[in-house]
Structures are given as structure tokens and as C-alpha cells.
Motif scaffolding. Structure first.
Motif, mmCIF file in Angstrom:
data_model
loop_
_atom_site.group_PDB
_atom_site.id
_atom_site.type_symbol
_atom_site.label_atom_id
_atom_site.label_comp_id
_atom_site.label_asym_id
_atom_site.label_seq_id
_atom_site.Cartn_x
_atom_site.Cartn_y
_atom_site.Cartn_z
ATOM 1 N N PHE A 190 0.849 -1.193 0.000
ATOM 2 C CA PHE A 190 0.000 0.000 0.000
ATOM 3 C C PHE A 190 0.887 1.247 0.000
ATOM 4 O O PHE A 190 1.721 1.423 0.894
ATOM 5 N N ILE A 191 0.726 2.088 -1.025
ATOM 6 C CA ILE A 191 1.483 3.336 -1.107
ATOM 7 C C ILE A 191 0.762 4.406 -0.294
ATOM 8 O O ILE A 191 -0.385 4.755 -0.594
ATOM 9 N N LEU A 192 1.408 4.901 0.736
ATOM 10 C CA LEU A 192 0.788 5.943 1.562
ATOM 11 C C LEU A 192 0.563 7.205 0.738
ATOM 12 O O LEU A 192 1.440 7.623 -0.023
ATOM 13 N N PRO A 193 -0.606 7.840 0.869
ATOM 14 C CA PRO A 193 -0.899 9.020 0.055
ATOM 15 C C PRO A 193 -0.042 10.229 0.425
ATOM 16 O O PRO A 193 0.397 10.374 1.568
ATOM 17 N N HIS A 194 0.163 11.075 -0.563
ATOM 18 C CA HIS A 194 0.853 12.353 -0.417
ATOM 19 C C HIS A 194 2.201 12.213 0.284
ATOM 20 O O HIS A 194 2.533 12.958 1.202
ATOM 21 N N HIS A 195 2.984 11.215 -0.146
ATOM 22 C CA HIS A 195 4.373 11.044 0.310
ATOM 23 C C HIS A 195 4.493 10.869 1.820
ATOM 24 O O HIS A 195 5.491 11.246 2.423
ATOM 25 N N GLY A 196 3.451 10.314 2.450
ATOM 26 C CA GLY A 196 3.512 10.089 3.896
ATOM 27 C C GLY A 196 3.113 11.292 4.716
ATOM 28 O O GLY A 196 3.541 11.425 5.871
ATOM 29 N N VAL A 205 6.334 4.572 1.543
ATOM 30 C CA VAL A 205 6.302 6.023 1.421
ATOM 31 C C VAL A 205 7.314 6.416 0.357
ATOM 32 O O VAL A 205 8.455 5.942 0.356
ATOM 33 N N CYS A 206 6.891 7.238 -0.594
ATOM 34 C CA CYS A 206 7.755 7.689 -1.694
ATOM 35 C C CYS A 206 8.107 9.153 -1.446
ATOM 36 O O CYS A 206 7.266 10.038 -1.664
ATOM 37 N N ALA A 207 9.310 9.399 -0.983
ATOM 38 C CA ALA A 207 9.713 10.760 -0.626
ATOM 39 C C ALA A 207 11.223 10.880 -0.659
ATOM 40 O O ALA A 207 11.940 9.910 -0.386
#
Length: 434
Positions: free
Chosen positions: A364-370, A390-392
Motif C-alpha cells: 500500500f502506497i501511503l498518500p501524499h508522500h507520507g 512512502v515515496c519521498a
């Protein structure tokens, strides 16, 4: 009939503050289908570094969650390297178009590059080689949401979207929706654009068997009606228009919007009004469920096997090596873009649409970069058995936010940070037989 092995590899590519996911579906002999979700980063070098890690022949479908720069800035570079056949994005209705324009406007007026895109967004994509554009309407409200039914026999009536004239009739997927508008020509037939209803799904089939084997469910969450009403009242006589409609904005509307945002005084007024609906980062954003169709045989799952850049020491979940084939949930992955899963109406609709699929989610990709303000504990609890991603970019103060990390710790959630570091990408491999 001899069973055929089916393999899917999904990877979140490390591009720093942005998003770039590649999913490749193969049978025992060849690649069948490749899709991407978002394509951008706030740092060009970070994106180009991530793009070099990809060995791509073609992108069958690029899903775009929303049109913020960190999610779309890499489309030019990707299109220069590979053919993108189709783009699926949220419908550019009046509200969505206004949000894009207001966010893109700098401290004064609208940039010329943004004006060019807003004037002809579909032509902009076709000029980059895209053959087909699908707009998915945002959901109207929670009451009208139809939960996706994993059992095909339990699905409500839907229409198979026809292949546009000149398209490839042998493409390995079928698109269905409850509402299908006629395809319109773009650039004198170089491409087409079509609008679909909110309840859209895509089934990928195995070559030679016509058996749906992989499922893609895009969903554009509803926007709070009270926020839309407040925005409309604030705009008033300056820009009289109803923002409740979900259909493509007219050219007359776009022309008026660009005129307003090209004038400094009008731009400031409209941006001040826009703050009513943007202050909580509640943007229109497409989410995507990607996973095997139901009742697959010999389902095996493997994941990236290193704990990289862990934000807190323990508790954490063991990450199994790619050589250890295990079954955890159902091999599915959900991307969220910048969806606000904290706001009640948005969250309720999102959970209702994906509700019967959530038990299958491994990643699950957390929304809005965590961001801490973009997800509610109700969602965390329902997906707590999934790997949270988390993509940040590394070193960001609020992405992921310390308060969110504390909440995840309290639920003993597993978290992986995909940054710009080349070693931080996360991969899920799913195999099964059909």
C-alpha cells in the motif's frame, strides 16, 4: 488443458520526491502487458536516474493520479525513450482544471507552459506519442459508489469499451465501465480521447486463453460537496460557473480560466478563493488497485529482501527474500497519488469502492508522500497487514511525517521508504497458474 504460468513484477522506482511505478506482466514465453503509475519527481536528476534503471519496450497504459509536477514531470523523458500507448487520468472537469491552473500559477500569473497544456491537454499528450487517452470521472458521492465485486459473476452490468478506430484489436486487455462516451479524435486522428464513468476496471488476459488474469481498478475519489459550494460562492461574479459537473470542461470555460489567471489581479483573487478547497491538500486524485483476478492456482509472492532506510527501529515486519516464495495476502498493490484518505466523505467512498479487494493487498502506497493529514487510522487498520510504502526524498521534514510514523508504530505497521537512493526501490513479484 495445460496450465500456463503467469508472472507479474511490480516495482516502485526510486525517484526521490515524486512517483514512478512500473508493472510488467508476462507468461512463460513473453511480456504481455506493461503499465506505469505516475511519472515524475521534483528533481529531474533523480527521475532520470530512476528511468535508467528501467528496461522498457513499451508502456501499454500510463495511469496518472493527478497533474502535480512531482507526478507528471517525467512524461517527456519517458515518452522520448518508450512508446506510451494509453494514458488514464482523472477527468478534466471544471473543478479539476481550475485546481490545476491555480496550483500551477506562480506568485503572479500562469506560466506559458501551463497555459499551453491547459489550452489543449489532449493534444499535448498525443504530440508525445500517446495514441489513446481515457478520462475517468471522479465519484459523485458515497451513496452512488458501487463496491468492486471480485467475483466476475457478481459484477453489475457494465459496458465493454470498444477499441477506437485504428486501434489494436488484439491488445491483451479489456476495459469496462458503467458509462462510456464516444471517442473523439485528437490531432486529426493521431489519437483519441474518451470519458468513462467512475466505476471502471481493466482485465488483462493471458495470450491464447482469453482468461482474465490480472485486474486493474482505477478510482477517482469524490470531492466534498460543501467545499465545492464554498468555492463557488467565493468566486461569485468573477467567474460564474457550476463546479459540480463531472464532465469535461468546455473550451469556453478553459479560455475564460486562462484569461483570469493571465491577469495578475484576477489571478490573486481566484487563488485566494481556491485556498478554500486546497488548504488541506484535498486534491482530486486517482488511486489504482492492481492484483490477480480471484481464484488463482498456486499463488506465490516474493518481495524485496532488505530493510532500507528504516524510519524507526522496531517493531517491523520481516521482509522475505525473492528466493522464498510465500503467500501473505493476495498479491495486490494499491497506489494512491495524493488522495486525501483522511477526509470522511472521500475516505468512505474510497473504502466502499475497494472494500472487497483490501484483503488481497500486500503493498500500500501511503498518500501524499507520507503526509500525516492525508490518511485516517481507519484506513491504516484495514491495511495493517500490508507493506506500507512512502515515496519521498531523503531528509524531507514532513514526508514521512513524524506523527504518521508514530501512528504506524502504534499499529505495528511495516514501512518501507523509497527515496532517491538507487537501493531503496521496492519490488513485489507474483506468480500463479491459469
Amino acid at each position: 488443458m495445460t496450465a500456463k504460468k503467469f508472472i507479474t513484477t511490480i516495482k516502485q522506482i526510486p525517484v526521490g520526491q515524486g512517483g514512478f511505478l512500473i508493472g510488467q506482466i508476462e507468461d512463460e514465453h513473453s511480456r504481455i502487458f506493461t503499465y506505469a503509475f505516475d511519472c515524475g519527481s521534483i528533481n529531474r536528476e533523480h527521475f532520470e536516474q530512476g528511468l535508467k534503471m528501467c528496461s522498457l519496450q513499451k508502456i501499454d497504459i500510463l495511469f496518472v493520479s493527478h497533474l502535480d509536477v512531482d507526478h507528471v514531470s517525467g512524461i517527456d523523458a519517458l515518452a522520448a525513450q518508450v512508446q506510451i500507448d494509453m494514458v488514464v487520468l482523472p477527468c478534466l472537469d471544471a473543478l479539476h482544471l481550475t485546481m490545476i491552473a491555480c496550483e500551477a500559477a506562480g506568485n503572479s500569473t500562469l506560466r506559458l507552459s501551463t497555459q499551453s497544456f491547459l489550452t489543449d491537454p489532449f493534444g499535448w499528450l498525443v504530440d508525445r506519442g500517446v495514441k489513446e487517452i481515457i478520462q475517468v470521472q471522479r465519484a459523485d458521492d458515497t451513496l452512488n459508489v458501487i463496491p468492486y465485486e471480485p467475483d466476475p459473476e457478481g459484477q453489475p452490468d457494465s459496458i465493454i469499451v470498444p477499441v477506437p478506430e485504428g486501434g489494436d484489436p488484439s491488445r491483451p486487455y479489456t476495459i469496462r465501465s458503467e458509462m462510456v462516451e464516444e471517442a473523439k479524435s485528437v490531432r486529426s486522428g493521431a489519437g483519441t480521447v474518451r470519458t468513462l464513468g467512475e466505476h471502471t476496471s481493466i482485465s488483462v488476459e493471458v495470450k491464447g486463453k482469453s482468461i482474465p488474469s490480472w485486474l486493474l481498478v482505477p478510482y477517482v475519489h469524490p470531492f466534498p460537496k460543501e467545499a465545492i459550494a464554498s468555492f463557488r460562492r467565493a468566486v461569485g461574479k468573477q467567474f460564474p460557473h457550476t463546479f459540480a459537473g463531472r464532465s469535461l470542461a468546455s473550451k469556453a470555460f478553459t479560455k475564460k480560466l486562462i484569461q483570469l489567471l493571465s491577469d495578475k489581479a484576477s489571478c490573486e483573487k481566484l487563488k485566494a478563493c481556491y485556498s478554500i478547497i486546497s488548504r488541506d491538500h484535498n486534491k482530486i486524485s486517482l488511486s489504482l488497485y492492481s492484483g490477480p483476478q480471484a481464484h488463482k492456482n498456486n499463488l506465490k509472492i516474493s518481495r524485496t529482501n532488505k530493510n532500507f532506510d528504516w524510519p524507526f527501529p522496531k517493531p517491523y515486519q520481516i521482509i522475505h527474500s525473492e528466493d522464498t516464495l510465500i503467500r501473505k495476502n493476495g498479491g495486490a498493490w494499491i497506489c494512491t497519488g495524493d488522495a486525501n484518505l483522511n477526509q470522511r466523505g472521500t475516505r468512505s467512498a474510497w473504502l466502499k469502492r475497494f472494500g472487497k479487494l483490501l484483503k488481497n493487498v500486500d503493498v500500500f502506497i501511503l498518500p501524499h508522500h507520507g503526509s500525516n493529514d492525508s490518511i485516517h487510522d481507519e484506513v491504516i487498520k484495514k491495511l495493517n497487514n500490508s507493506e506500507m510504502i512512502v515515496c519521498a526524498a531523503a531528509g524531507r521534514e514532513k514526508h514521512p511525517h513524524n506523527l504518521l510514523l508514530g501512528r504506524l508504530r502504534s499499529y505495528e505497521s511495516s514501512l518501507w521508504h523509497v527515496s532517491e537512493n538507487p537501493e531503496s526501490g521496492f519490488t513485489l513479484k507474483v506468480s500463479f497458474s491459469v
